[in-house]
Design an enzyme around this catalytic site. Sequence first.
Site, short mmCIF file in Angstrom:
data_model
loop_
_atom_site.label_atom_id
_atom_site.label_comp_id
_atom_site.label_asym_id
_atom_site.label_seq_id
_atom_site.Cartn_x
_atom_site.Cartn_y
_atom_site.Cartn_z
N LYS A 30 -67.97 65.40 44.93
CA LYS A 30 -67.91 63.99 44.54
C LYS A 30 -68.03 63.84 43.03
O LYS A 30 -67.24 63.12 42.39
CB LYS A 30 -69.02 63.21 45.25
CG LYS A 30 -68.92 61.70 45.11
CD LYS A 30 -69.97 61.01 45.98
CE LYS A 30 -69.73 61.30 47.44
NZ LYS A 30 -70.75 60.73 48.34
N ARG A 99 -76.10 58.87 45.16
CA ARG A 99 -75.29 59.40 46.25
C ARG A 99 -75.26 60.92 46.21
O ARG A 99 -75.20 61.53 45.15
CB ARG A 99 -73.85 58.86 46.15
CG ARG A 99 -73.78 57.35 46.05
CD ARG A 99 -72.35 56.87 45.88
NE ARG A 99 -71.60 56.96 47.12
CZ ARG A 99 -70.28 56.77 47.20
NH1 ARG A 99 -69.59 56.53 46.10
NH2 ARG A 99 -69.66 56.84 48.36
N GLY A 108 -71.35 62.11 56.00
CA GLY A 108 -72.43 61.53 56.80
C GLY A 108 -73.63 62.42 57.00
O GLY A 108 -74.61 62.01 57.62
N MET A 110 -75.59 63.89 54.57
CA MET A 110 -76.66 63.75 53.57
C MET A 110 -76.78 62.30 53.14
O MET A 110 -76.05 61.43 53.62
CB MET A 110 -76.42 64.69 52.40
CG MET A 110 -76.54 66.15 52.80
SD MET A 110 -76.33 67.27 51.41
CE MET A 110 -74.64 66.95 50.95
N ARG A 343 -61.13 62.73 47.18
CA ARG A 343 -61.26 64.14 47.56
C ARG A 343 -60.01 64.53 48.32
O ARG A 343 -59.27 63.67 48.82
CB ARG A 343 -62.50 64.36 48.44
CG ARG A 343 -62.49 63.57 49.73
CD ARG A 343 -63.82 63.63 50.43
NE ARG A 343 -63.86 62.70 51.56
CZ ARG A 343 -64.99 62.24 52.10
NH1 ARG A 343 -66.16 62.63 51.62
NH2 ARG A 343 -64.95 61.41 53.11
N HIS A 459 -65.69 89.38 80.30
CA HIS A 459 -64.43 89.83 80.89
C HIS A 459 -63.46 88.68 81.06
O HIS A 459 -62.28 88.76 80.69
CB HIS A 459 -64.71 90.50 82.25
CG HIS A 459 -63.47 90.92 82.99
ND1 HIS A 459 -62.83 90.10 83.88
CD2 HIS A 459 -62.73 92.05 82.93
CE1 HIS A 459 -61.76 90.71 84.36
NE2 HIS A 459 -61.69 91.90 83.80
N ARG A 639 -53.34 103.62 75.64
CA ARG A 639 -54.69 104.20 75.75
C ARG A 639 -54.85 104.82 77.13
O ARG A 639 -54.62 104.15 78.15
CB ARG A 639 -55.74 103.10 75.54
CG ARG A 639 -57.17 103.63 75.59
CD ARG A 639 -58.18 102.53 75.31
NE ARG A 639 -58.30 101.60 76.43
CZ ARG A 639 -59.04 100.48 76.38
NH1 ARG A 639 -59.68 100.15 75.27
NH2 ARG A 639 -59.11 99.68 77.42
N SER A 790 -57.11 103.84 65.79
CA SER A 790 -57.12 102.42 66.14
C SER A 790 -58.56 102.02 66.37
O SER A 790 -59.24 102.59 67.23
CB SER A 790 -56.29 102.15 67.40
OG SER A 790 -56.28 100.77 67.69
N GLY A 792 -61.42 100.20 67.81
CA GLY A 792 -61.77 99.35 68.96
C GLY A 792 -63.01 98.55 68.61
O GLY A 792 -64.13 98.95 68.94
N CYS A 858 -57.43 97.19 67.37
CA CYS A 858 -56.95 96.60 68.61
C CYS A 858 -58.03 95.84 69.36
O CYS A 858 -57.84 95.43 70.49
CB CYS A 858 -56.35 97.68 69.52
SG CYS A 858 -57.52 98.98 69.97
N TYR A 878 -51.95 97.82 60.52
CA TYR A 878 -51.58 96.77 61.46
C TYR A 878 -52.81 96.25 62.19
O TYR A 878 -53.88 96.89 62.21
CB TYR A 878 -50.55 97.28 62.48
CG TYR A 878 -51.09 98.30 63.47
CD1 TYR A 878 -51.71 97.92 64.66
CD2 TYR A 878 -50.97 99.67 63.22
CE1 TYR A 878 -52.21 98.85 65.55
CE2 TYR A 878 -51.46 100.61 64.11
CZ TYR A 878 -52.08 100.20 65.27
OH TYR A 878 -52.57 101.12 66.16
#
Length: 906
Positions: A30, A99, A108, A110, A343, A459, A639, A790, A792, A858, A878
Amino acid sequence: MSENKEPHVAKFVYDFTEGNKDLKDLLGGKGANLAEMTNLGLPVPPGFTITTDACKVYLDSGEEPAALRDEVSAHLDALEQRMGKKLGQADDPLLVSVRSGAKFSMPGMMDTVLNIGLSDKSVQGLAAQAGDDRFAWDSYRRLIQMFGKTVLGVDGDLFEEALDKAKEAKKVTVDTDLEAADLKKLVTAFKKIVKKEAGRDFPQDAREQMDLAIHAVFDSWNTDRAKLYRRQERIPGDLGTAVNVCSMVFGNLGPDSGTGVAFTRDPASGHQGVYGDYLQNAQGEDVVAGIRNTVPLAELEQIDKKSYDQLMQIMETLENHYKDLCDIEFTIERGQLWMLQTRVGKRTAGAAFRIATQLVDQGLIDEAEALQRVTGAQLAQLMFPRFDEDAKVAQVGRGIAASPGAAVGKAVFDSYTAVKWSRSGEKVILVRRETNPDDLDGMIAAEGILTSRGGKTSHAAVVARGMGKTCVCGAEELEVDTKRRRMTVPGGHVVEEGDLISIDGSSGKVYLGEVPVVPSPVVEYFEGRMHAGANDADELVEAVHRIMAFADRKRRLRVRANADNAEDAMRARRFGAQGIGLCRTEHMFLGDRRELVERLILADTEAEREESLKALLPLQKQDFVELFSAMDGLPVTIRLLDPPLHEFLPDITELSVRVALAESRQEPHENELRLLQAVHRLHEQNPMLGLRGVRLGLVIPGLFTMQVRAIAEAAAERKNGKGDPRAEIMIPLVGTVQELEIVREEADQVVAEVEAATGVELKLSIGTMIELPRAALTAGQIAEAAEFFSFGTNDLTQTVWGFSRDDVEASFFTAYLEKGIFGVSPFETIDKDGVGSLVKLAAEAGRRTRPDLKLGVCGEHGGDPESVHFFHQVGLDYVSCSPFRIPVARLEAGRAAITANGSDHR
């Protein structure tokens, strides 16, 4: 009181004429933007900003910096000279607002106090100066109300109750109908409330009011609501807030005055136009509080044409200057327009993409900046269908928003029923306490998954995200009874199997009945079913298309998919996948094949084992033929089998009951007894850290070689058919190079045999998953036998932290997040300091041994926006993620490349 340690700064207070928009760290958003508007020559009421450095000293020590009072006094004197009046003087007083203003917008959260400087004496002077008694007493009652609540901690409802009584006595419904005499009485009532509740009189000294308000704003940085907001928005807790002291301008001086909020574009759609609200004869908090109905900003043209035209010109100036959507607060005081704040405005995900491309077309920003104006999280929001927000619905529970989307269907309580009903054309929601691999068929058949246990990486959650299924996990208030096929919701209502329910994977909410959904045009675009055109949805698709194209041109990281079958692989390819980074072969052994694997694991003789492997080989080969066909010309990382052993064994309790019942009935049970003995022998207390991964392949002869043979034969068949299979074999859960060497030697021998038998040269690379701390720490040695790593990161996070991801989110993660131990779950965004350090160490050590070592990830983090940036920084080649997260990863990989090149202008 602790020692007052002040930072080495030149000063703690800046006039609005001294700062600029780039000083947000010091002046807060601000204050920096008020200074910027002042520099632009816009009508900003004079004032000054107390820096965040001052706030940090105050919060650390409990005292304001020693130099602060004198600096405030000097700037206040200058302000008084400029305005020609003194703070709180009896005749024609200067009034100020105090302010808050942190670096990042926290709307809102503070505190703010207006009209500081009014007292029993100065209110008379304000009335005389304004020629309006009502205005003066209205301003005074507002000060006492805000100051009492914000600074002195008085319950705000007490003031509201007194205000309501005043309106009732006057027989009016809105504040503006109260007259000066009514407001004067209200001031008296408010002061009595302050005296009773705060134990002191409302301060009559203007400087005391200001100093106490400044301290209150500092203190508001650490309120519970501010802390909660920062956690949700991932805003650091050590930034502190600036305080802005601004000379008051008044929108409550009559019908030629007012206050409003404006946007340079529609924050909901991104379209250009006149957007905002205006309220005559009001101060700013009236608009926010919704006490009175505002009018559309466009109506200001009829109310005050001069101010409207000036505001439109200023809005254009600000948008061109900030090169973005601007959110503006303004006040009109008797026909004079004043700018109170600007802003860069918050916007919806759709608006973010539209605005970014619009600004490119206008020449305000380049494509690199446009890419930085959108996020993967916003793209994810656009990809999932949503419930119609206008629908009337009955919410009955809420869990963890595990996989976004909106799903409606009949509640079913087991996988078999889900598949059966789905095949009959019914849409179903699979409801379970928690899911396991046996539920996969049902999860595939269902529109969505609802569990009463588990977290975002349970899962259910992981599999659902991989399939793009809507999922709500851990809805603990719902009592799921799978045996009686029912679910009891709070209040006692029972959902029977077949009853319609709706789940929102974006919010975690659960509803009774059917809630209408709105489809996502963005997903239709990625799947090739929608193209840019003329309507609103097509405009969004065109904006997404343009930004994604630029991200793909800029990114260094390639993006692969976690996919276990040809259908998922083809979808992933449509979404832009550049290969498969993880094919989990254990998912191929569920359903009808589970019995074959069970027989293999429990085989007593070599003949039994060979029989099981012989039955599995052609099934596995066909799996890989289909996968190589779907991903022809692209790498496919497979895998080898990596399930916790218990997932392929009968439940020990159920089996024990069957044996006991058979014995009591004197029925034949030799097979069950033999099976129970084997299950007892193989039973593990902690299966996730037991006989799985490479250990299973070494203990069960022929298991891994059968899979390698299936891969090699499938690749040879595709090559003979003029295909271009690019298989990569990944050994899971390796902790030492010796494990990998043994498996590799066997695999190389099998591949050579297939090459000799088929006459096809196969170039299959062999590597490993890095998912154990020891593997990361000995990566240099492991790289001697691995052509790729890779990471995991799901299991690596578990083993580094000592967390079971299926248990900890529901048990204590909420407390850890609330206490600030976590800013975010380490299963959602990679823990850079711990897990990330091991990834970096292993990547560097592996490439020292083998410079051409291919590196990927992965785990679930491969599709997390913040984690993608980290993987770019540490030099991985990757990331791999579920098909529906591929566009998000592509976008963030592009953004990471731009940021790394120093092109982040914001």
